[in-house]
Design a protein around this motif. Structure first.
Motif, PDB file in Angstrom:
ATOM      1  N   MET A   1       0.843  -1.176   0.000  1.00  0.00           N
ATOM      2  CA  MET A   1       0.000   0.000   0.000  1.00  0.00           C
ATOM      3  C   MET A   1       0.885   1.235   0.000  1.00  0.00           C
ATOM      4  O   MET A   1       1.850   1.318   0.753  1.00  0.00           O
ATOM      5  CB  MET A   1      -0.904  -0.024   1.225  1.00  0.00           C
ATOM      6  N   ARG A   2       0.542   2.192  -0.843  1.00  0.00           N
ATOM      7  CA  ARG A   2       1.291   3.450  -0.969  1.00  0.00           C
ATOM      8  C   ARG A   2       0.331   4.582  -0.603  1.00  0.00           C
ATOM      9  O   ARG A   2      -0.658   4.797  -1.303  1.00  0.00           O
ATOM     10  CB  ARG A   2       1.793   3.600  -2.399  1.00  0.00           C
ATOM     11  N   ILE A   3       0.648   5.279   0.484  1.00  0.00           N
ATOM     12  CA  ILE A   3      -0.265   6.293   1.010  1.00  0.00           C
ATOM     13  C   ILE A   3       0.439   7.637   1.121  1.00  0.00           C
ATOM     14  O   ILE A   3       1.505   7.744   1.729  1.00  0.00           O
ATOM     15  CB  ILE A   3      -0.825   5.871   2.385  1.00  0.00           C
ATOM     16  N   GLY A   4      -0.184   8.649   0.554  1.00  0.00           N
ATOM     17  CA  GLY A   4       0.286  10.012   0.709  1.00  0.00           C
ATOM     18  C   GLY A   4      -0.343  10.615   1.948  1.00  0.00           C
ATOM     19  O   GLY A   4      -1.529  10.406   2.217  1.00  0.00           O
ATOM     20  N   LEU A   5       0.445  11.349   2.703  1.00  0.00           N
ATOM     21  CA  LEU A   5      -0.024  12.015   3.921  1.00  0.00           C
ATOM     22  C   LEU A   5       0.013  13.515   3.682  1.00  0.00           C
ATOM     23  O   LEU A   5       1.077  14.080   3.428  1.00  0.00           O
ATOM     24  CB  LEU A   5       0.873  11.648   5.108  1.00  0.00           C
ATOM     25  N   PHE A   6      -1.143  14.150   3.751  1.00  0.00           N
ATOM     26  CA  PHE A   6      -1.273  15.574   3.473  1.00  0.00           C
ATOM     27  C   PHE A   6      -1.813  16.215   4.741  1.00  0.00           C
ATOM     28  O   PHE A   6      -2.991  16.124   5.048  1.00  0.00           O
ATOM     29  CB  PHE A   6      -2.236  15.761   2.305  1.00  0.00           C
ATOM     30  N   GLY A   7      -0.927  16.821   5.513  1.00  0.00           N
ATOM     31  CA  GLY A   7      -1.321  17.367   6.805  1.00  0.00           C
ATOM     32  C   GLY A   7      -1.570  18.856   6.758  1.00  0.00           C
ATOM     33  O   GLY A   7      -1.057  19.561   5.898  1.00  0.00           O
ATOM     34  N   GLY A   8      -2.369  19.317   7.701  1.00  0.00           N
ATOM     35  CA  GLY A   8      -2.619  20.744   7.816  1.00  0.00           C
ATOM     36  C   GLY A   8      -3.858  21.018   8.637  1.00  0.00           C
ATOM     37  O   GLY A   8      -4.573  20.107   9.045  1.00  0.00           O
ATOM     38  N   SER A   9      -4.106  22.292   8.843  1.00  0.00           N
ATOM     39  CA  SER A   9      -5.289  22.668   9.617  1.00  0.00           C
ATOM     40  C   SER A   9      -6.554  22.635   8.756  1.00  0.00           C
ATOM     41  O   SER A   9      -7.649  22.566   9.279  1.00  0.00           O
ATOM     42  CB  SER A   9      -5.102  24.050  10.243  1.00  0.00           C
ATOM     43  N   PHE A  10      -6.400  22.692   7.436  1.00  0.00           N
ATOM     44  CA  PHE A  10      -7.546  22.695   6.522  1.00  0.00           C
ATOM     45  C   PHE A  10      -8.570  23.732   6.991  1.00  0.00           C
ATOM     46  O   PHE A  10      -9.736  23.437   7.182  1.00  0.00           O
ATOM     47  CB  PHE A  10      -8.158  21.294   6.387  1.00  0.00           C
ATOM     48  N   ASP A  11      -8.084  24.945   7.161  1.00  0.00           N
ATOM     49  CA  ASP A  11      -8.892  26.049   7.684  1.00  0.00           C
ATOM     50  C   ASP A  11      -8.904  27.218   6.716  1.00  0.00           C
ATOM     51  O   ASP A  11      -8.123  28.152   6.884  1.00  0.00           O
ATOM     52  CB  ASP A  11      -8.341  26.491   9.044  1.00  0.00           C
ATOM     53  N   PRO A  12      -9.792  27.189   5.757  1.00  0.00           N
ATOM     54  CA  PRO A  12     -10.686  26.112   5.350  1.00  0.00           C
ATOM     55  C   PRO A  12     -10.048  25.253   4.266  1.00  0.00           C
ATOM     56  O   PRO A  12      -9.100  25.675   3.612  1.00  0.00           O
ATOM     57  CB  PRO A  12     -11.894  26.869   4.788  1.00  0.00           C
ATOM     58  N   PRO A  13     -10.608  24.053   4.059  1.00  0.00           N
ATOM     59  CA  PRO A  13     -10.156  23.240   2.927  1.00  0.00           C
ATOM     60  C   PRO A  13     -10.647  23.904   1.637  1.00  0.00           C
ATOM     61  O   PRO A  13     -11.642  24.624   1.641  1.00  0.00           O
ATOM     62  CB  PRO A  13     -10.839  21.894   3.158  1.00  0.00           C
ATOM     63  N   HIS A  14      -9.928  23.656   0.546  1.00  0.00           N
ATOM     64  CA  HIS A  14     -10.315  24.279  -0.727  1.00  0.00           C
ATOM     65  C   HIS A  14      -9.915  23.385  -1.890  1.00  0.00           C
ATOM     66  O   HIS A  14      -9.270  22.339  -1.696  1.00  0.00           O
ATOM     67  CB  HIS A  14      -9.701  25.680  -0.854  1.00  0.00           C
ATOM     68  N   GLU A  15     -10.305  23.786  -3.078  1.00  0.00           N
ATOM     69  CA  GLU A  15     -10.052  22.981  -4.277  1.00  0.00           C
ATOM     70  C   GLU A  15      -8.566  22.751  -4.522  1.00  0.00           C
ATOM     71  O   GLU A  15      -8.181  21.757  -5.140  1.00  0.00           O
ATOM     72  CB  GLU A  15     -10.712  23.621  -5.497  1.00  0.00           C
ATOM     73  N   GLY A  16      -7.703  23.655  -4.074  1.00  0.00           N
ATOM     74  CA  GLY A  16      -6.266  23.446  -4.223  1.00  0.00           C
ATOM     75  C   GLY A  16      -5.794  22.195  -3.489  1.00  0.00           C
ATOM     76  O   GLY A  16      -4.918  21.476  -3.970  1.00  0.00           O
ATOM     77  N   HIS A  17      -6.395  21.913  -2.320  1.00  0.00           N
ATOM     78  CA  HIS A  17      -6.062  20.690  -1.580  1.00  0.00           C
ATOM     79  C   HIS A  17      -6.445  19.452  -2.400  1.00  0.00           C
ATOM     80  O   HIS A  17      -5.673  18.494  -2.496  1.00  0.00           O
ATOM     81  CB  HIS A  17      -6.781  20.645  -0.228  1.00  0.00           C
ATOM     82  N   ALA A  18      -7.638  19.491  -2.991  1.00  0.00           N
ATOM     83  CA  ALA A  18      -8.096  18.355  -3.796  1.00  0.00           C
ATOM     84  C   ALA A  18      -7.236  18.196  -5.047  1.00  0.00           C
ATOM     85  O   ALA A  18      -6.844  17.075  -5.406  1.00  0.00           O
ATOM     86  CB  ALA A  18      -9.569  18.536  -4.172  1.00  0.00           C
TER      87      ALA A  18
END
Length: 189
Positions: A1-18
């Motif tokens: 399994m290969r998993i990317g970890l994308f951390g942050g406060s996501f305050d707010p989350p937005h399309e750039g994160h996706a």
């Protein structure tokens, strides 16, 4: 399994994160990306930070892809720093190939993170190009400290299996969205 970890406060989350997550899924050939919605950020003023539950719900609305899993693992394990989270995950999931995902704008201040060199020495990192950070990211302290760790972008599919320290810059479609700008627009710090 290969998993990317994308951390942050996501305050707010937005399309750039996706968009960054989809780029990482495709170019790194990941099976999943976990959004690690943090309880707080030691480098930022967290006054007015919405609740973890509210940020996770908002992140799920933005993610809209079954391969992107929104988690609160840092709150569950009581981790305040990324190095602690990574240490826990590497021990807990020894067969998983983890890749830390960060925007090029974050690479510019990565050297301020607690135990940032430990992070580089334990987990491969994918640096996603961001508007305004493209040229400056190559001169980031972390990039200059570990120049031999940089993989050519064409080798991105090999990153999850690379022995750390290893990192790659990924270029692709960019979204100008910024959590900081979105908070300012909403009248928040």
């Amino acid at each position: 399994m290969r998993i990317g970890l994308f951390g942050g406060s996501f305050d707010p989350p937005h399309e750039g994160h996706a968009l960054a997550s989809h780029l990482a899924l495709t170019r790194l050939r990941l099976d999943r990306v976990w959004w690690l919605v943090s309880p707080g950020n030691p480098l930022k003023n967290t006054s007015g930070l919405p609740s973890l539950a509210a940020r996770m719900a908002a992140a799920r609305e933005v993610a809209r892809d079954p391969r992107i899993v929104v988690t609160n693992v840092e709150a569950q394990i009581g981790a305040r720093y990324t190095a602690d989270t990574l240490r826990f995950l590497h021990r807990r999931c020894p067969g998983v190939r983890f890749v830390w995902i960060m925007g090029a704008d974050n690479l510019l201040q990565f050297h301020r993170w607690r135990r940032w060199e430990e992070i580089l020495r334990t987990t491969p990192i994918a640096v996603i190009d961001r508007p305004g950070a493209t040229l400056r990211a190559a001169c980031a302290k972390a990039a200059l400290r570990f120049p031999a760790a940089r993989l050519n972008e064409q080798a991105a599919p090999l990153l999850a299996s690379a022995r750390p320290p290893a990192f790659v810059y990924l270029h692709g479609p960019r979204d100008p969205s910024s959590s900081t700008a979105l908070r300012r627009k909403a009248g928040r710090p």
